[in-house]
Design a protein around this motif. Structure first.
Motif, PDB file in Angstrom:
ATOM      1  N   ASP A 120       0.828  -1.216   0.000  1.00  0.00           N
ATOM      2  CA  ASP A 120       0.000   0.000   0.000  1.00  0.00           C
ATOM      3  C   ASP A 120       0.860   1.263   0.000  1.00  0.00           C
ATOM      4  O   ASP A 120       0.621   2.200   0.752  1.00  0.00           O
ATOM      5  CB  ASP A 120      -0.948  -0.009   1.198  1.00  0.00           C
ATOM      6  N   LYS A 121       1.871   1.272  -0.861  1.00  0.00           N
ATOM      7  CA  LYS A 121       2.783   2.423  -0.948  1.00  0.00           C
ATOM      8  C   LYS A 121       2.569   3.211  -2.244  1.00  0.00           C
ATOM      9  O   LYS A 121       3.447   3.934  -2.678  1.00  0.00           O
ATOM     10  CB  LYS A 121       4.227   1.947  -0.824  1.00  0.00           C
TER      11      LYS A 121
ATOM     12  N   SER B 163       0.988   5.760  -2.685  1.00  0.00           N
ATOM     13  CA  SER B 163       0.997   7.206  -2.445  1.00  0.00           C
ATOM     14  C   SER B 163       2.407   7.760  -2.265  1.00  0.00           C
ATOM     15  O   SER B 163       2.571   8.947  -2.012  1.00  0.00           O
ATOM     16  CB  SER B 163       0.148   7.535  -1.216  1.00  0.00           C
ATOM     17  N   GLN B 164       3.418   6.913  -2.373  1.00  0.00           N
ATOM     18  CA  GLN B 164       4.794   7.382  -2.217  1.00  0.00           C
ATOM     19  C   GLN B 164       5.384   7.676  -3.591  1.00  0.00           C
ATOM     20  O   GLN B 164       5.749   6.772  -4.337  1.00  0.00           O
ATOM     21  CB  GLN B 164       5.618   6.351  -1.450  1.00  0.00           C
ATOM     22  N   PRO B 165       5.452   8.955  -3.942  1.00  0.00           N
ATOM     23  CA  PRO B 165       5.836   9.345  -5.299  1.00  0.00           C
ATOM     24  C   PRO B 165       7.225   8.885  -5.713  1.00  0.00           C
ATOM     25  O   PRO B 165       7.462   8.602  -6.883  1.00  0.00           O
ATOM     26  CB  PRO B 165       5.732  10.867  -5.283  1.00  0.00           C
ATOM     27  N   TRP B 166       8.146   8.789  -4.781  1.00  0.00           N
ATOM     28  CA  TRP B 166       9.491   8.366  -5.161  1.00  0.00           C
ATOM     29  C   TRP B 166       9.493   6.920  -5.626  1.00  0.00           C
ATOM     30  O   TRP B 166      10.268   6.543  -6.499  1.00  0.00           O
ATOM     31  CB  TRP B 166      10.482   8.597  -4.020  1.00  0.00           C
ATOM     32  N   LEU B 167       8.589   6.086  -5.094  1.00  0.00           N
ATOM     33  CA  LEU B 167       8.500   4.697  -5.551  1.00  0.00           C
ATOM     34  C   LEU B 167       7.896   4.621  -6.952  1.00  0.00           C
ATOM     35  O   LEU B 167       8.300   3.782  -7.758  1.00  0.00           O
ATOM     36  CB  LEU B 167       7.651   3.870  -4.580  1.00  0.00           C
ATOM     37  N   LEU B 168       6.955   5.490  -7.245  1.00  0.00           N
ATOM     38  CA  LEU B 168       6.358   5.492  -8.583  1.00  0.00           C
ATOM     39  C   LEU B 168       7.376   5.931  -9.628  1.00  0.00           C
ATOM     40  O   LEU B 168       7.414   5.379 -10.730  1.00  0.00           O
ATOM     41  CB  LEU B 168       5.122   6.394  -8.606  1.00  0.00           C
ATOM     42  N   ILE B 169       8.220   6.877  -9.288  1.00  0.00           N
ATOM     43  CA  ILE B 169       9.276   7.289 -10.216  1.00  0.00           C
ATOM     44  C   ILE B 169      10.293   6.164 -10.373  1.00  0.00           C
ATOM     45  O   ILE B 169      10.772   5.893 -11.474  1.00  0.00           O
ATOM     46  CB  ILE B 169       9.932   8.609  -9.766  1.00  0.00           C
ATOM     47  N   GLN B 170      10.583   5.482  -9.288  1.00  0.00           N
ATOM     48  CA  GLN B 170      11.499   4.337  -9.364  1.00  0.00           C
ATOM     49  C   GLN B 170      10.921   3.252 -10.276  1.00  0.00           C
ATOM     50  O   GLN B 170      11.653   2.642 -11.064  1.00  0.00           O
ATOM     51  CB  GLN B 170      11.740   3.778  -7.963  1.00  0.00           C
ATOM     52  N   LEU B 171       9.624   3.031 -10.210  1.00  0.00           N
ATOM     53  CA  LEU B 171       8.975   2.053 -11.081  1.00  0.00           C
ATOM     54  C   LEU B 171       9.093   2.480 -12.539  1.00  0.00           C
ATOM     55  O   LEU B 171       9.416   1.664 -13.410  1.00  0.00           O
ATOM     56  CB  LEU B 171       7.510   1.881 -10.679  1.00  0.00           C
TER      57      LEU B 171
END
Length: 70
Positions: free
Chosen positions: A14-15, A17-25
């Motif tokens: 449930d992460k 909402s963590q924008p840095w993880l979406l950019i990492q993806l």
């Protein structure tokens, strides 16, 4: 970890909402698709991701324990 595994991790923990993880993806997907892009296209997309990351600023300051815990 490939992009599918990273996406599954983001969903299962449930992460989303963590924008840095979406950019990492997105960065992981770009790396996986690099062989389909010209050098110029790859660098352009990489530059776009870098700009988006820089726009995030230091959003984590003060909440490091909450957002970066495993």
């Amino acid at each position: 970890m490939n992009s599918e595994e990273l996406a599954r991790y983001i969903e299962e923990t449930d992460k989303i909402s963590q924008p840095w993880l979406l950019i990492q993806l997105r960065l992981k997907k770009l790396a996986e698709n690099r062989h389909n892009l010209s050098s110029d296209e790859y660098l352009e997309k990489l530059s776009e991701l870098h700009q988006e990351l820089m726009k995030l600023g230091e959003w984590w300051v003060g909440i490091e324990d909450d957002v970066f815990k495993p």
